[in-house]
Design an enzyme around this catalytic site. Structure first.
Site, short mmCIF file in Angstrom:
data_model
loop_
_atom_site.label_atom_id
_atom_site.label_comp_id
_atom_site.label_asym_id
_atom_site.label_seq_id
_atom_site.Cartn_x
_atom_site.Cartn_y
_atom_site.Cartn_z
CG ASP A 67 -0.27 -0.39 2.52
OD1 ASP A 67 0.97 -0.43 2.57
OD2 ASP A 67 -1.00 -0.67 3.49
CG ASN A 136 -8.95 -1.51 12.37
OD1 ASN A 136 -8.02 -2.13 11.84
ND2 ASN A 136 -9.45 -0.41 11.83
CG HIS A 138 -5.88 -2.12 9.08
ND1 HIS A 138 -5.99 -1.11 10.01
CD2 HIS A 138 -4.59 -2.08 8.66
CE1 HIS A 138 -4.82 -0.50 10.15
NE2 HIS A 138 -3.95 -1.07 9.34
CD GLU A 143 -8.76 1.14 8.23
OE1 GLU A 143 -8.72 0.18 9.03
OE2 GLU A 143 -8.24 2.24 8.46
C1 GLP Z 1 -0.47 0.33 8.67
C2 GLP Z 1 -0.11 -0.53 7.48
C3 GLP Z 1 -0.34 -2.01 7.76
C4 GLP Z 1 0.27 -2.38 9.10
C5 GLP Z 1 -0.34 -1.57 10.19
C6 GLP Z 1 0.20 -1.90 11.58
O1 GLP Z 1 -1.82 0.62 8.74
N1 GLP Z 1 -0.85 -0.17 6.30
O2 GLP Z 1 0.23 -2.78 6.70
O3 GLP Z 1 0.08 -3.76 9.34
O4 GLP Z 1 -0.06 -0.20 9.92
O5 GLP Z 1 1.41 -1.25 11.78
P1 GLP Z 1 2.34 -1.37 13.05
O6 GLP Z 1 3.22 -2.54 12.76
O7 GLP Z 1 3.09 -0.09 13.09
O8 GLP Z 1 1.47 -1.61 14.22
#
Ligand code: GLP
Length: 260
Positions: A67, A136, A138, A143
């Protein structure tokens, strides 16, 4: 789903790095699906260390990130492109022309999403997809209530996700509202999915993903449909799993099953 419970976050990251390294050793021209988020930082550290030790090369590999934020150009410090440069691409021998992320600054974001899907298909699909998980549930930026059949497209981020990701920006207002993300259908098409989750804050999402009902309310639960999904967690992220004893029995130390 293989649930591999590791004793520490550090070991969990190394286990994920090891699965990517195994893929590259078996197929040096593998197509890697990569992810961002703080959870991934030690995984990339592990891959850089393996590369420096001469154990793996990315020279013939291709990568597609999940993404990118809509509106951020590739040279924006908080863009996922820059994040990947900083954490991995600048330190290993990837061919820069084969490291793909969606363009956040595309004038036609919807067209960019279709182009990205076509590029993944032209590369022969993804061999191993690395995933983190949002609090949440995702994955990528899919989402809750995202279609489980969707491909790369534009998603509006939830307030909670923008708040969680605000730590990477100067202010919460600076976090973009939209992202361009691979869809759940893209993720399910990867030949192997490896989801890494560490820390107490992810325990609820992890339990819902593994043991909860399959549904768009927890997009990561779609991995229940994947024939080859490995979920790597540390003890904290595993703390709300009802069947923890079972996972520890079949994957002692987070290793492969004793039988079969
Ligand atoms: C973002 C990314 C996800 C990732 C999530 C959790 O939203 N788009 O791919 O899994 O963050 O990130 P973190 O590892 O910083 O908790």
């Amino acid at each position: 789903m293989k649930v591999l419970v590791m004793d520490s976050a550090e070991r969990a990251a190394m286990r994920a790095g090891g699965l990517i390294a195994d893929t590259l050793s078996a197929a040096p021209d593998a197509v890697l699906g990569l992810a961002t988020g703080a959870t991934m930082e030690p995984v990339y550290g592990d891959l850089i260390a393996r590369h420096r030790a001469g154990a793996i090369s990315f020279a013939r590999a291709t990568s597609f990130n999940l993404d990118e934020y809509v509106g951020l150009p590739p040279d924006h410090p908080q863009s996922y492109r820059q994040t990947m440069q900083r954490l991995l691409f600048d330190h290993v021998d990837f061919d820069p022309s084969r490291c793909h992320l969606p363009r956040g600054d595309a004038t036609d974001p919807h067209g960019e999403a279709q182009r990205y899907d076509a590029a993944i298909a032209a590369a022969g699909g993804i061999d191993i997809q690395l995933l983190g998980i949002g609090r949440n549930g995702h994955i990528g930026f899919n989402e809750p209530t995202s279609s489980l059949g969707a491909r790369t497209r534009i998603k509006t981020l939830t307030g909670g996700t923008r708040k969680a990701n605000a730590r990477f920006f100067d202010t919460e207002q600076a976090v973009p509202r939209y992202a361009i993300t691979m869809g759940i259908a893209n993720i399910l098409e990867a030949r192997h999915c490896v989801l890494l989750a560490t820390g107490e804050a992810k325990a609820d999402a992890v339990a819902r993903m593994i043991e909860g009902p399959l549904g768009a309310d927890c997009p990561a639960s779609a991995l229940q449909l994947h024939p080859r999904a490995s979920v790597i967690v540390d003890r904290k992220a595993a703390s709300r799993l009802r069947m923890i004893d079972y996972y520890l029995e079949i994957h002692p130390g987070g290793e492969e099953p004793i039988i079969g």
